[in-house]
Motif scaffolding. Structure first.
Motif, PDB file in Angstrom:
ATOM      1  N   GLY A  41      -8.593  10.191   0.776  1.00  0.00           N
ATOM      2  CA  GLY A  41      -9.410   8.998   0.623  1.00  0.00           C
ATOM      3  C   GLY A  41      -8.599   7.885  -0.004  1.00  0.00           C
ATOM      4  N   GLU A  42      -9.272   6.804  -0.374  1.00  0.00           N
ATOM      5  CA  GLU A  42      -8.625   5.699  -1.078  1.00  0.00           C
ATOM      6  C   GLU A  42      -9.053   5.744  -2.536  1.00  0.00           C
ATOM      7  OE1 GLU A  42      -8.312   1.835   0.873  1.00  0.00           O
ATOM      8  OE2 GLU A  42      -9.284   2.721   2.627  1.00  0.00           O
ATOM      9  N   GLY A  43      -8.113   5.531  -3.444  1.00  0.00           N
ATOM     10  CA  GLY A  43      -8.414   5.643  -4.855  1.00  0.00           C
ATOM     11  C   GLY A  43      -8.430   7.091  -5.302  1.00  0.00           C
ATOM     12  N   SER A  44      -9.085   7.342  -6.422  1.00  0.00           N
ATOM     13  CA  SER A  44      -9.090   8.699  -6.981  1.00  0.00           C
ATOM     14  C   SER A  44     -10.250   9.548  -6.489  1.00  0.00           C
ATOM     15  CB  SER A  44      -9.123   8.620  -8.505  1.00  0.00           C
ATOM     16  OG  SER A  44     -10.261   7.890  -8.939  1.00  0.00           O
ATOM     17  N   GLU A 102      -0.106  14.627  -7.519  1.00  0.00           N
ATOM     18  CA  GLU A 102      -0.623  14.476  -8.873  1.00  0.00           C
ATOM     19  C   GLU A 102      -1.775  13.476  -8.834  1.00  0.00           C
ATOM     20  OE1 GLU A 102       2.434  12.947 -11.378  1.00  0.00           O
ATOM     21  OE2 GLU A 102       2.836  11.213 -10.122  1.00  0.00           O
ATOM     22  N   PRO A 103      -2.676  13.511  -9.827  1.00  0.00           N
ATOM     23  CA  PRO A 103      -3.793  12.556  -9.823  1.00  0.00           C
ATOM     24  C   PRO A 103      -3.304  11.114  -9.812  1.00  0.00           C
ATOM     25  CG  PRO A 103      -4.213  14.329 -11.386  1.00  0.00           C
ATOM     26  CD  PRO A 103      -2.796  14.494 -10.931  1.00  0.00           C
ATOM     27  N   LEU A 104      -3.988  10.285  -9.041  1.00  0.00           N
ATOM     28  CA  LEU A 104      -3.636   8.872  -8.934  1.00  0.00           C
ATOM     29  C   LEU A 104      -4.330   8.088 -10.047  1.00  0.00           C
ATOM     30  CD1 LEU A 104      -2.446   6.406  -7.485  1.00  0.00           C
ATOM     31  CD2 LEU A 104      -4.450   6.434  -5.981  1.00  0.00           C
ATOM     32  N   ASP A 105      -3.548   7.368 -10.849  1.00  0.00           N
ATOM     33  CA  ASP A 105      -4.125   6.562 -11.921  1.00  0.00           C
ATOM     34  C   ASP A 105      -4.477   5.167 -11.400  1.00  0.00           C
ATOM     35  OD1 ASP A 105      -1.675   4.602 -12.858  1.00  0.00           O
ATOM     36  OD2 ASP A 105      -0.949   6.565 -12.190  1.00  0.00           O
ATOM     37  N   ASP A 106      -5.431   4.532 -12.055  1.00  0.00           N
ATOM     38  CA  ASP A 106      -5.945   3.235 -11.604  1.00  0.00           C
ATOM     39  C   ASP A 106      -4.872   2.150 -11.615  1.00  0.00           C
ATOM     40  OD1 ASP A 106      -8.410   4.438 -11.368  1.00  0.00           O
ATOM     41  OD2 ASP A 106      -9.113   3.770 -13.335  1.00  0.00           O
ATOM     42  N   ALA A 107      -3.999   2.169 -12.637  1.00  0.00           N
ATOM     43  CA  ALA A 107      -2.985   1.120 -12.757  1.00  0.00           C
ATOM     44  C   ALA A 107      -1.999   1.162 -11.592  1.00  0.00           C
ATOM     45  CB  ALA A 107      -2.246   1.255 -14.087  1.00  0.00           C
ATOM     46  N   THR A 108      -1.602   2.365 -11.192  1.00  0.00           N
ATOM     47  CA  THR A 108      -0.667   2.486 -10.071  1.00  0.00           C
ATOM     48  C   THR A 108      -1.326   2.053  -8.772  1.00  0.00           C
ATOM     49  OG1 THR A 108       0.523   4.290 -11.145  1.00  0.00           O
ATOM     50  CG2 THR A 108       0.749   4.113  -8.758  1.00  0.00           C
ATOM     51  N   GLU A 109      -2.570   2.470  -8.568  1.00  0.00           N
ATOM     52  CA  GLU A 109      -3.293   2.061  -7.359  1.00  0.00           C
ATOM     53  C   GLU A 109      -3.411   0.546  -7.283  1.00  0.00           C
ATOM     54  OE1 GLU A 109      -7.652   2.575  -5.187  1.00  0.00           O
ATOM     55  OE2 GLU A 109      -7.366   3.182  -7.275  1.00  0.00           O
ATOM     56  N   GLN A 110      -3.726  -0.096  -8.404  1.00  0.00           N
ATOM     57  CA  GLN A 110      -3.888  -1.550  -8.411  1.00  0.00           C
ATOM     58  C   GLN A 110      -2.569  -2.252  -8.167  1.00  0.00           C
ATOM     59  OE1 GLN A 110      -7.051  -2.849  -8.640  1.00  0.00           O
ATOM     60  NE2 GLN A 110      -5.979  -4.672  -7.902  1.00  0.00           N
ATOM     61  N   TRP A 111      -1.468  -1.702  -8.719  1.00  0.00           N
ATOM     62  CA  TRP A 111      -0.155  -2.313  -8.507  1.00  0.00           C
ATOM     63  C   TRP A 111       0.209  -2.273  -7.028  1.00  0.00           C
ATOM     64  CZ3 TRP A 111       4.625  -1.076  -6.538  1.00  0.00           C
ATOM     65  CH2 TRP A 111       5.683  -1.944  -6.869  1.00  0.00           C
TER      66      TRP A 111
END
Length: 559
Positions: free
Chosen positions: A371-374, A337-346
């Motif tokens: 890759g890293e991030g979205s 599923e798409p990676l959201d910014d809040a989860t990546e930052q956590w």
């Protein structure tokens, strides 16, 4: 008739020629890839013969026979281990029993087992004797099970009648003249299997393009489609991905959270680690094994080095607080599923490990983008484009459209649909300017040369002619204080056609605080996405319907 596929830009025959050396070929292949003249269906490593079970077990016995192949964490949280030699012995016993039952190469065997070594044994036993295994989620509904039985017509159904924390299991049909049904939880099955202990079933050498398994996916229509995977191309692709994409060493202990009925659990919970001679962790679904502190404790206790899961599972785990010390963990991989910014930052702030994001489908068998991030890049030699869903003309930078893959998905991807070559070509491929393009049916946008996937095309909401992906809306809100989780859906509107509806999970907010949060949601969406995204409805919830691994069941939220 087959013809050689040209060595075109974005696709390297030499690369895959080299990668094919990672597996054992009983008979060498003559060409890397060939293509049907009438359509886009590829055949990889034509005329070569190999066997998935031999590559996953037999060839490791001399050097790694006593190494742990599977660590099993059962539904009560207890841990059990199985070496490569022990796994090989169990696979041979079941293979011998299935031969006695009359199972032949090409016959379908439906496997509905919990996430235990027995599931892996059944898969590998089928691969050993050339049967086509069809793995389904062990707690699937009765209707879904019946649909899959009707579609693939298996001669044998292996299921496990003990609930093992799965709740009430769906009804299983009785044995019939056309299908033997076996409950592997019974003493009767154990007695049958015991008579075959110590027997060795010879490997059946299959041509590389022969089917190894079928995985069913509902796709965008809700009708189950049987994704047919080959033998040789699948093994080559998985090992290549472990080496070049996952960058695994020889000492890895891998945990994939998905069930074997899903492609991630199938490819990276069983086959890929065993093909590479590594250790894989199979974890049964249960409250004792839910995402959160139990995962962090398991990683620490077992020395797990790589974890493949979904962003939704991390969002669940996040609610229980940060882990204390994950010294063994080297990389966290997210997919599904798409990676959201809040989860990546956590993850960056609390896990202190490398976090990589993958995009792939049941049809692809392994990652298409990474890759890293979205923002992601195409994996290996694939060539991807974003086109207008109607005209199929390339989209400009920053303009959302349909994600397509040019020429071929590469080895290890779908061979065709079960009983559906014509449907495969029509539903998944289109010829643009003389070249075949695979239709992912996903919405994406190119940003700074990379690709951001925003979800399914049918998860794009059309508000008065303005299209917005649900993932874009959700990502805009996930970092907002007070929101634990959010899902965007569509609601009909008599003038605009559709508008946005939101399901928002919060914790311990009173009515006044909810009204304040609603206003913040409206202001945030207006600023980040535009006024057309203003939600018509906002529903506050304590939780959302999810699978065990944490993926939201969106169809239960339709309004």
């Amino acid at each position: 008739m087959l013809t050689m596929l040209d060595n075109q830009d974005g696709f390297s025959l030499a690369f895959w020629q080299q990668e094919a050396r990672r597996i054992h070929w009983q008979r060498p292949f003559r060409q890397v890839v060939s293509l049907t003249e009438q359509g886009p269906r590829c055949r990889w490593f034509a005329d070569g013969t190999t066997n998935l079970c031999f590559n996953a077990l037999d060839r490791h016995l001399d050097r790694r026979g006593e190494r742990c192949a599977i660590i099993h964490r059962d539904y009560q949280g207890q841990t059990h281990r199985l070496s490569y030699r022990e796994l090989w012995q169990q696979v041979n016993a079941l293979s011998s029993l299935m031969i006695q039952w009359g199972i032949k190469p090409g016959d379908r065997v439906l496997i509905a087992q919990p996430m235990t070594p027995q599931a892996a044994v059944a898969m590998l036993a089928c691969a050993r004797i050339g049967a086509v295994h069809v793995v389904v989620y062990s707690a699937t509904t009765g209707d879904a099970l019946a649909q899959r039985i009707a579609a693939c017509r298996p001669l044998l159904l292996l299921h496990h009648g003990d609930p093992r924390g799965r709740g009430i299991l769906p009804p299983v049909p009785p044995s019939s003249e056309t299908m033997r049904v076996v409950d592997t939880a019974t003493d009767e099955f154990a007695e049958h299997l015991a008579r075959h202990q110590g027997q060795i079933a010879p490997c059946v050498w299959l041509e590389s393009s022969q089917p190894s398994h079928i995985l069913f996916t509902s796709g965008t229509t809700g009708t189950p489609k049987g994704i047919v995977r080959d033998t040789g191309g699948y093994a080559v692709a998985l090992l290549a991905s472990l080496h070049h994409l996952f960058r695994l060493g020889d000492d890895e202990i891998c945990f994939t959270s998905a069930d074997v009925g899903w492609v991630t659990g199938h490819s990276y919970g069983v086959y890929a680690p065993l093909l590479a001679g590594l250790t894989t962790v199979m974890c049964e679904a249960s409250p004792a094994n839910a995402p959160g502190q139990s995962w962090w404790q398991m990683i620490d206790a077992l020395g797990i080095t790589r974890v493949l899961t979904i962003a939704g599972a991390i969002r669940l785990a996040r609610q229980q607080g940060a882990p204390r010390g994950l010294s063994s963990l080297r990389t966290l991989y997210l997919a599904g599923e798409p990676l959201d910014d809040a989860t990546e930052q956590w993850v960056k702030n609390n896990l202190a490990v490398r976090c990589e994001n993958h995009y792939w489908q049941t049809e692809s068998g392994w990652p298409l983008l990474a890759g890293e991030g979205s923002a992601l890049n195409a994996v290996f030699s694939r060539r991807v484009e974003i086109v207008h869903p109607g005209t199929h003309q390339p989209c400009a930078e920053g303009v959302a459209g349909l994600l397509v893959v040019q020429d071929t998905l590469g080895p290890g991807a779908m061979l065709t649909l079960w009983d559906g070559d014509e449907a495969h070509d029509r539903q998944y491929w289109i010829n643009i300017a003389g070249r075949w393009h695979y239709l992912t049916h996903d919405c994406a946008v190119r940003q700074d040369g990379r690709i951001v996937v925003r979800g399914r095309m049918d998860e794009v909401i059309n508000v008065g002619g303005k299209r917005v992906a649900t993932a874009e809306i959700e990502n805009a809100l996930t970092g907002l204080e007070g929101i634990v989780e959010v899902v965007a859906t569509r609601v009909p509107h008599h003038l605009l056609g559709e508008m946005v509806a939101l399901y928002v999970v919060t914790q311990d907010l009173n009515a006044q605080q909810e009204e304040i949060l609603k206003q913040q949601i409206r202001e945030t969406l207006t600023a980040r996405c535009g006024r057309h995204v203003l939600p018509r409805r906002i529903y506050f919830r304590q939780s959302l319907p999810k699978t065990f691994s944490g993926k939201i069941v969106r169809r239960m939220l339709a309004v």
